[in-house]
Structure formats: structure tokens, C-alpha cells
Design a protein around this motif. Structure first.
Motif, PDB file in Angstrom:
ATOM      1  N   ASP A   1       6.203 -12.263   8.253  1.00  0.00           N
ATOM      2  CA  ASP A   1       6.240 -11.611   6.946  1.00  0.00           C
ATOM      3  C   ASP A   1       5.127 -12.104   6.031  1.00  0.00           C
ATOM      4  OD1 ASP A   1       8.423 -10.206   7.808  1.00  0.00           O
ATOM      5  OD2 ASP A   1       9.899 -11.485   6.812  1.00  0.00           O
ATOM      6  N   THR A   2       4.892 -13.419   5.996  1.00  0.00           N
ATOM      7  CA  THR A   2       3.838 -13.925   5.111  1.00  0.00           C
ATOM      8  C   THR A   2       2.454 -13.488   5.586  1.00  0.00           C
ATOM      9  OG1 THR A   2       3.912 -16.005   6.369  1.00  0.00           O
ATOM     10  CG2 THR A   2       5.139 -15.906   4.306  1.00  0.00           C
ATOM     11  N   THR A   3       2.239 -13.459   6.893  1.00  0.00           N
ATOM     12  CA  THR A   3       0.940 -12.990   7.393  1.00  0.00           C
ATOM     13  C   THR A   3       0.725 -11.527   7.061  1.00  0.00           C
ATOM     14  OG1 THR A   3       1.092 -14.589   9.210  1.00  0.00           O
ATOM     15  CG2 THR A   3      -0.533 -12.833   9.415  1.00  0.00           C
ATOM     16  N   MET A   4       1.763 -10.710   7.250  1.00  0.00           N
ATOM     17  CA  MET A   4       1.636  -9.294   6.912  1.00  0.00           C
ATOM     18  C   MET A   4       1.465  -9.098   5.413  1.00  0.00           C
ATOM     19  SD  MET A   4       1.459  -7.530   9.576  1.00  0.00           S
ATOM     20  CE  MET A   4       1.467  -6.004   8.631  1.00  0.00           C
ATOM     21  N   SER A   5       2.078  -9.965   4.614  1.00  0.00           N
ATOM     22  CA  SER A   5       1.890  -9.869   3.173  1.00  0.00           C
ATOM     23  C   SER A   5       0.432 -10.078   2.796  1.00  0.00           C
ATOM     24  CB  SER A   5       2.784 -10.894   2.466  1.00  0.00           C
ATOM     25  OG  SER A   5       2.523 -10.935   1.075  1.00  0.00           O
ATOM     26  N   TRP A   6      -0.229 -11.037   3.448  1.00  0.00           N
ATOM     27  CA  TRP A   6      -1.635 -11.275   3.140  1.00  0.00           C
ATOM     28  C   TRP A   6      -2.529 -10.177   3.690  1.00  0.00           C
ATOM     29  CZ3 TRP A   6      -4.565 -14.296   0.127  1.00  0.00           C
ATOM     30  CH2 TRP A   6      -3.899 -15.282  -0.597  1.00  0.00           C
ATOM     31  N   VAL A   7      -2.184  -9.604   4.822  1.00  0.00           N
ATOM     32  CA  VAL A   7      -2.958  -8.454   5.318  1.00  0.00           C
ATOM     33  C   VAL A   7      -2.852  -7.291   4.340  1.00  0.00           C
ATOM     34  CG1 VAL A   7      -3.118  -6.750   7.172  1.00  0.00           C
ATOM     35  CG2 VAL A   7      -2.793  -9.160   7.721  1.00  0.00           C
ATOM     36  N   ASP A   8      -1.654  -7.063   3.810  1.00  0.00           N
ATOM     37  CA  ASP A   8      -1.476  -5.998   2.823  1.00  0.00           C
ATOM     38  C   ASP A   8      -2.278  -6.280   1.560  1.00  0.00           C
ATOM     39  OD1 ASP A   8       0.053  -3.579   1.800  1.00  0.00           O
ATOM     40  OD2 ASP A   8       0.705  -5.091   0.346  1.00  0.00           O
ATOM     41  N   ARG A   9      -2.323  -7.547   1.131  1.00  0.00           N
ATOM     42  CA  ARG A   9      -3.129  -7.892  -0.043  1.00  0.00           C
ATOM     43  C   ARG A   9      -4.608  -7.622   0.200  1.00  0.00           C
ATOM     44  NH1 ARG A   9      -0.987 -13.543  -2.652  1.00  0.00           N
ATOM     45  NH2 ARG A   9       1.187 -12.961  -2.980  1.00  0.00           N
ATOM     46  N   LEU A  10      -5.079  -8.041   1.352  1.00  0.00           N
ATOM     47  CA  LEU A  10      -6.505  -7.865   1.636  1.00  0.00           C
ATOM     48  C   LEU A  10      -6.883  -6.395   1.708  1.00  0.00           C
ATOM     49  CD1 LEU A  10      -7.013 -10.676   4.291  1.00  0.00           C
ATOM     50  CD2 LEU A  10      -7.688 -10.713   1.891  1.00  0.00           C
ATOM     51  N   THR A  11      -5.996  -5.555   2.213  1.00  0.00           N
ATOM     52  CA  THR A  11      -6.302  -4.121   2.245  1.00  0.00           C
ATOM     53  C   THR A  11      -6.329  -3.516   0.841  1.00  0.00           C
ATOM     54  OG1 THR A  11      -3.951  -3.656   2.611  1.00  0.00           O
ATOM     55  CG2 THR A  11      -5.363  -3.802   4.553  1.00  0.00           C
ATOM     56  N   ARG A  12      -5.645  -4.144  -0.116  1.00  0.00           N
ATOM     57  CA  ARG A  12      -5.714  -3.668  -1.496  1.00  0.00           C
ATOM     58  C   ARG A  12      -6.947  -4.182  -2.223  1.00  0.00           C
ATOM     59  NH1 ARG A  12      -0.277  -5.568  -1.943  1.00  0.00           N
ATOM     60  NH2 ARG A  12      -1.008  -7.012  -3.548  1.00  0.00           N
ATOM     61  N   TRP A  13      -7.487  -5.302  -1.795  1.00  0.00           N
ATOM     62  CA  TRP A  13      -8.621  -5.919  -2.487  1.00  0.00           C
ATOM     63  C   TRP A  13      -9.952  -5.654  -1.796  1.00  0.00           C
ATOM     64  CZ3 TRP A  13      -5.684 -11.200  -2.546  1.00  0.00           C
ATOM     65  CH2 TRP A  13      -4.624 -11.116  -3.470  1.00  0.00           C
ATOM     66  N   ALA A  14      -9.954  -5.257  -0.538  1.00  0.00           N
ATOM     67  CA  ALA A  14     -11.201  -5.061   0.203  1.00  0.00           C
ATOM     68  C   ALA A  14     -11.053  -3.838   1.102  1.00  0.00           C
ATOM     69  CB  ALA A  14     -11.543  -6.301   1.047  1.00  0.00           C
ATOM     70  N   PRO A  15     -12.170  -3.165   1.394  1.00  0.00           N
ATOM     71  CA  PRO A  15     -12.127  -1.977   2.280  1.00  0.00           C
ATOM     72  C   PRO A  15     -12.027  -2.387   3.741  1.00  0.00           C
ATOM     73  CG  PRO A  15     -14.366  -2.350   1.536  1.00  0.00           C
ATOM     74  CD  PRO A  15     -13.517  -3.379   0.839  1.00  0.00           C
TER      75      PRO A  15
END
Length: 435
Positions: free
Chosen positions: A136-150
């Protein structure tokens, strides 16, 4: 540094120097402080083409390395490095303590409480909470990165070792189990993990290690992985073609340990592999192209580029690549702290409540975990303190800064910079960064 346009659409990440120029000129505002995300005020969507970035993941039991990089036909340039520290161990310990309290209450001379099993079955794909937390925490950071970077693609280690490469229906011979081929790197990575990256005979670590046969090949020993150990050069030369029983005749405890550990599989292999497969399925559900590789392939890539061993550099070297032309100089360490507890009491050594906690998490508009800045004009705590706050109902807060914890800061001097998101942030340097 991540950059958004005025509509919140991610643009290509930029260097911190560019962020300072944009903020100083008034063209951008701070969207988020940690990690730094700025939002442009004079640029909308579609103003220019964005080449995009890719994300590399190195899943681990305690730490997960995350790297954001550009990929130009196999040439990678690292832009952002994040080390995600999990708290699965604390979750496991807390659940074990809770289970112990319940077992004791049932067996002690207390009010009878029947166990509530009801023949419940676990659903398919169920993971223990300590393992589910890592996914869950890893997926949370992947979701964050997709919101902040293309983000255009994700590279992840799905397995630690390629068992097909290690047992491809033929024994390993010659340089295959020493150096040079990918199959050899799979075997070496497996053995290093199994024997704790130390000599199996003398426990020496931090020295060059060779692969040695427990039962020598000259005496009919096979080339199977179960017959291999890692040994330092001196022990490997001293053992030579002797059977391990003769070589360790004067150290019976070491002999028993080596023989037992050679037969035992990796204790955490099943749990780590289950976590990685669950992570791969979760990444595939995002719709992004997901490329998988093994840990042996990552080590082979690092050996070709000359990079040292670290979680973030492993994430940068996951998958197929030709060369790495740049690595971030600073690593953002995000330690998972959680968002508090539903429990309203604290227990003593026997599992009975000893005090009650507040029913609300916010005190004077602040919550534990918020990033704050306190400017104290006078008194013993005079100065400017920036860090993670721990609130108290009395209004006297503690602030954890990079230099330590400052206690007893009045809430009137505190200003919030960023709401708590369940992580404590620090930074460290990358030892062999290429600027």
C-alpha cells in the motif's frame, strides 16, 4: 524538483536551481514543500511537449528504493531518488502483542470470552497486514509520482532471483557461477542473501567473497545451488578440496550451522516474493506499462555502470539499460510513521488499560506529524525551529528537527507549513552521485 502547470498537470521535473529562479521571479508558487513541488502561474496545458519520465522500484522488506529518471533508448539520467522506509516490523510486533493480550485474557481468571473464529477463511490473495502495508505505501508513492511527474512507464523487481536462470536443466560450470553471465549473477545474489553477505566459515564481512562447494567437486560434489556457499579468499584456499566435515572438524558448532543453513531455504523468500507479486498486480492495474526484472539483473547492471549498492541506485538500475549518465546527489528518505491509532487507551504489561488518550487528533488546529515552523522570540527556546510536531492537549508541543527534538514549544509560536501525510522526511547524500 517536480513542476506543475497552472492547471495542476505535471510537467518535466527540473533542478532545484530552476525552482529558486521561478520562485524568486514570481512565476511559480510552492504547491508542496516535501518533496518540493512548484506550480507555475503563467503556463497552461499544451504549451509545449513533455518527453516524460519513468519510475524504477526496488522493493524490499524494510526499505523500498524509488528512482525517477529519463530514458533515452537505454540511457538513463536519474532525476529524483526516494528511499521509502516501511514500518511492517512495528505492525507485526503490535499485532503479536495484541494477540498475546487476548490469549491471556481468555486463559486468566477473568470474565470468559469465547474465541470468535467461526471458521473464517481468508480471501484469495490475502496478505498479512505487515506485508500489505509494504504494498500500500509503495503504491501510494507511485500514485503521488504520477500526479507530480509525467510518468510513462514503471520498472520493478518482481523476483529477487531468477530460479530459471539458476536451474535451467543443466549444471553451472566455469565462469557461469563466478562472473560474467547473468545466470552467474543470479546465483551470486541468491548466495549473498542466503549467507548474509558474509563468509560461511569465519563470518567475515566487507571482504571479497568467492563461491565454494560444501562437498568438493573433486570428490563428486554437485554444482547445485544447495551445495554452494560464499567464503572469503583465505577460507576458500584453506579448505581447498577438503570435505567440510574435515575442514571444520575443530569447530563443530560452525559445522552444524553451515550444514543446517545449506539445507534451509531463505526464511523471508516466500513473504518477499508474495509482496512483490502483489505489488506487480497492483501496478498493472494502474494502466501504466510495467516492465519486470530480477535482482540478479539489477546487480549485473550496477556492476557495468560502477554504481555502489543502495536501494535508490538499485531502483535506477532495474531492468534493461545501456548506461547511466546521471544520478541524484541527494536522497529523500520517507519513513512511514502512520496517521495515528484508533486505540483510545494505553496498556500495561498485562494488557489492561492504564490511561486514556484524547478522542480528537487535532489540538489547537495542529495534528501530530504536521510540518511546522516555530519562531520563539524569547526564553530558553529562543530561535527558529522547523520539523515534525507532536501535539499535546496542554498546547505545549514538541518539534523534531534535523538536530533533535525541542520540547515545550507554545502553540502560539507555531505555524503549519504542510499537513502530516503519515511520513517523516529526512535527506541523505548519495555516495557516488554523478551530478
Amino acid at each position: 524538483m517536480f513542476v506543475l502547470d497552472r492547471h495542476g498537470i505535471p510537467l518535466q521535473p527540473a533542478r532545484p536551481a530552476m525552482a529558486r529562479k521561478l520562485l524568486a521571479s514570481g512565476r511559480a508558487v510552492i504547491h508542496r514543500r516535501t518533496p518540493l513541488v512548484v506550480r507555475l502561474k503563467d503556463r497552461g496545458a499544451g504549451s509545449s511537449a513533455v518527453p516524460g519520465v519513468e519510475v524504477g522500484l526496488d522493493p524490499g522488506s524494510k526499505h523500498t528504493g524509488i528512482a525517477v529518471f529519463t530514458n533515452d533508448k537505454g540511457t538513463r539520467t536519474g532525476l529524483v531518488a526516494v528511499q521509502l522506509d516501511h514500518r511492517g516490523g512495528r505492525i507485526r510486533d503490535s499485532m503479536a502483542a495484541r494477540a498475546g493480550y487476548r490469549r491471556r485474557r481468555r486463559s486468566a481468571n477473568l470474565r470468559h470470552r469465547a474465541p470468535r473464529f467461526r471458521n473464517r477463511t481468508r480471501p484469495r490473495g490475502w496478505l498479512a497486514p505487515s506485508l500489505r502495508h509494504r504494498v500500500d505505501t509503495t503504491m501510494s508513492w507511485v500514485d503521488r509520482l504520477t500526479r507530480w511527474a509525467p510518468v510513462r512507464a514503471v520498472h520493478v523487481e518482481r523476483v529477487a532471483f531468477d530460479t530459471h536462470a539458476m536451474s535451467a536443466g543443466r549444471p553451472l560450470a566455469g565462469a557461469e557461477y563466478q562472473q560474467g553471465t547473468l545466470a552467474g549473477y543470479e546465483v551470486r545474489e541468491f548466495l549473498l542473501a542466503k549467507w548474509g553477505r558474509a563468509c560461511a566459515y569465519c563470518a567475515a564481512s566487507g571482504v571479497p567473497l568467492n563461491i565454494d562447494h560444501i562437498h568438493p567437486r573433486s570428490r563428486g560434489g554437485p554444482d547445485r545451488v544447495s551445495n554452494l556457499v560464499v567464503a572469503c579468499i583465505s577460507c576458500n584456499q584453506a579448505k581447498s578440496s577438503m570435505p567440510v566435515e574435515v575442514f571444520l572438524a575443530g569447530r563443530p558448532k560452525v559445522l552444524a550451522r553451515v550444514l543446517a543453513q545449506a539445507k534451509a531455504p531463505l526464511r523471508d523468500a516466500a513473504a518477499v516474493n508474495a509482496t512483490r507479486w502483489a505489488l506487480w498486480r497492483a501496478l498493472a492495474a494502474t494502466g501504466l506499462p510495467v516492465h519486470t526484472a530480477s535482482g540478479g539483473r539489477t546487480k549485473w547492471n550496477r556492476s557495468r555502470t560502477g554504481a555502489t549498492k543502495s536501494h535508490t541506485l538499485d531502483a535506477l538500475h532495474v531492468g534493461v539499460l545501456d548506461q547511466v549518465t546521471g544520478r541524484p546527489a541527494t536522497v529523500l528518505v520517507a519513513a512511514a510513521t502512520g496517521r495515528g491509532s484508533y486505540c483510545r487507551t494505553r496498556t500495561n504489561a498485562f494488557g489492561f488499560p492504564r490511561l486514556r488518550l484524547p478522542r480528537v487528533k487535532q489540538i489547537r488546529g495542529f495534528a501530530t506529524g504536521d510540518l511546522v515552523r516555530a519562531i520563539v522570540p524569547a526564553g530558553k527556546k529562543t530561535g527558529t525551529w522547523t520539523g515534525r510536531v507532536a501535539v499535546r492537549t496542554s498546547g505545549s508541543f514538541n518539534i523534531t528537527t534535523a538536530a533533535g527534538t525541542v520540547q515545550g514549544i507554545g502553540h502560539r509560536h507555531v505555524r503549519r507549513l504542510q499537513r502530516g501525510d503519515g511520513y517523516a522526511y529526512t535527506t541523505r547524500g548519495e555516495p557516488d552521485a554523478l551530478i
